[in-house]
Motif scaffolding. Structure first.
Motif, PDB file in Angstrom:
ATOM      1  N   ARG A  91       0.871  -1.177   0.000  1.00 18.07           N
ATOM      2  CA  ARG A  91       0.000   0.000   0.000  1.00 18.07           C
ATOM      3  C   ARG A  91       0.907   1.225   0.000  1.00 18.07           C
ATOM      4  O   ARG A  91       1.838   1.313   0.796  1.00 18.07           O
ATOM      5  CB  ARG A  91      -0.895  -0.016   1.242  1.00 18.07           C
ATOM      6  N   MET A  92       0.637   2.157  -0.910  1.00 18.17           N
ATOM      7  CA  MET A  92       1.407   3.386  -0.982  1.00 18.17           C
ATOM      8  C   MET A  92       0.426   4.523  -1.197  1.00 18.17           C
ATOM      9  O   MET A  92      -0.311   4.531  -2.183  1.00 18.17           O
ATOM     10  CB  MET A  92       2.430   3.316  -2.112  1.00 18.17           C
ATOM     11  N   GLU A  93       0.391   5.451  -0.232  1.00 18.35           N
ATOM     12  CA  GLU A  93      -0.582   6.537  -0.261  1.00 18.35           C
ATOM     13  C   GLU A  93       0.093   7.841   0.132  1.00 18.35           C
ATOM     14  O   GLU A  93       1.133   7.830   0.780  1.00 18.35           O
ATOM     15  CB  GLU A  93      -1.717   6.253   0.736  1.00 18.35           C
ATOM     16  N   THR A  94      -0.518   8.945  -0.250  1.00 17.21           N
ATOM     17  CA  THR A  94      -0.053  10.257   0.172  1.00 17.21           C
ATOM     18  C   THR A  94      -1.161  10.900   0.997  1.00 17.21           C
ATOM     19  O   THR A  94      -2.311  10.968   0.557  1.00 17.21           O
ATOM     20  CB  THR A  94       0.286  11.137  -1.048  1.00 17.21           C
ATOM     21  N   HIS A  95      -0.809  11.337   2.213  1.00 15.19           N
ATOM     22  CA  HIS A  95      -1.749  11.991   3.121  1.00 15.19           C
ATOM     23  C   HIS A  95      -1.055  13.178   3.754  1.00 15.19           C
ATOM     24  O   HIS A  95       0.055  13.038   4.281  1.00 15.19           O
ATOM     25  CB  HIS A  95      -2.208  11.040   4.240  1.00 15.19           C
ATOM     26  N   GLN A  96      -1.701  14.329   3.706  1.00 15.26           N
ATOM     27  CA  GLN A  96      -1.183  15.541   4.333  1.00 15.26           C
ATOM     28  C   GLN A  96       0.266  15.806   3.932  1.00 15.26           C
ATOM     29  O   GLN A  96       1.095  16.187   4.755  1.00 15.26           O
ATOM     30  CB  GLN A  96      -1.320  15.443   5.855  1.00 15.26           C
ATOM     31  N   GLY A  97       0.595  15.570   2.669  1.00 16.63           N
ATOM     32  CA  GLY A  97       1.943  15.822   2.177  1.00 16.63           C
ATOM     33  C   GLY A  97       2.965  14.770   2.565  1.00 16.63           C
ATOM     34  O   GLY A  97       4.148  14.916   2.290  1.00 16.63           O
ATOM     35  N   ARG A  98       2.516  13.686   3.194  1.00 17.71           N
ATOM     36  CA  ARG A  98       3.404  12.601   3.605  1.00 17.71           C
ATOM     37  C   ARG A  98       3.158  11.375   2.741  1.00 17.71           C
ATOM     38  O   ARG A  98       2.027  11.078   2.393  1.00 17.71           O
ATOM     39  CB  ARG A  98       3.164  12.233   5.066  1.00 17.71           C
ATOM     40  N   ILE A  99       4.241  10.664   2.431  1.00 17.76           N
ATOM     41  CA  ILE A  99       4.125   9.419   1.679  1.00 17.76           C
ATOM     42  C   ILE A  99       4.119   8.272   2.680  1.00 17.76           C
ATOM     43  O   ILE A  99       5.028   8.165   3.510  1.00 17.76           O
ATOM     44  CB  ILE A  99       5.293   9.250   0.695  1.00 17.76           C
ATOM     45  N   LEU A 100       3.100   7.438   2.621  1.00 22.29           N
ATOM     46  CA  LEU A 100       2.998   6.275   3.493  1.00 22.29           C
ATOM     47  C   LEU A 100       3.210   5.030   2.645  1.00 22.29           C
ATOM     48  O   LEU A 100       2.549   4.872   1.619  1.00 22.29           O
ATOM     49  CB  LEU A 100       1.625   6.226   4.163  1.00 22.29           C
TER      50      LEU A 100
END
Length: 127
Positions: A91-100
């Motif tokens: 899983r690779m996501e971007t939230h609030q300018g952060r890459i998870l």
């Protein structure tokens, strides 16, 4: 209440994401400038650290474990490093300018945040 895999997975995933982003925010807020003298390990629970990692801080050595460090590279270069080292994230996501980036069924999470001219990398290991 009847068990619903799709619904319950979304709830669990959302809670885990909230926890990971919360830890990343706390780590960013509590970062200390005098940590540059702390030597960084080559890896943390088999997750490699970006070359020339600095300002390493281990919050918890025992599982669930977490640490943070600074890399002198942008977010894209840092995420590319992890993709090369660990392969495609589940899983690779971007939230609030952060890459998870999540690996091993969300048991290993890497959060990459912009930090000045480089990035802050938070590593969370559940098991």
């Amino acid at each position: 209440m009847k068990f619903n895999l799709k619904r319950d997975w979304k709830i669990t995933s959302s809670c885990l994401l909230y926890f990971a982003l919360s830890i990343a925010s706390q780590a960013q807020e509590s970062a200390q400038t005098d940590l540059s003298a702390v030597s960084c390990p080559a890896d943390f629970y088999a997750i490699p650290l970006f070359k020339e990692a600095r300002m390493c801080q281990i919050f918890a050595e025992d599982l669930p474990a977490s640490m943070t460090y600074h890399a002198q590279a942008n977010q894209q270069t840092t995420s590319d490093f992890y993709l090369q080292q660990l392969g495609q994230a589940q899983r690779m996501e971007t939230h609030q300018g952060r890459i998870l980036m999540a690996y091993d069924n969300d048991n290993k999470i890497i959060i990459i945040s912009k930090d000045g001219g480089g990035t802050q990398v938070d590593i969370l290991v559940k098991s």
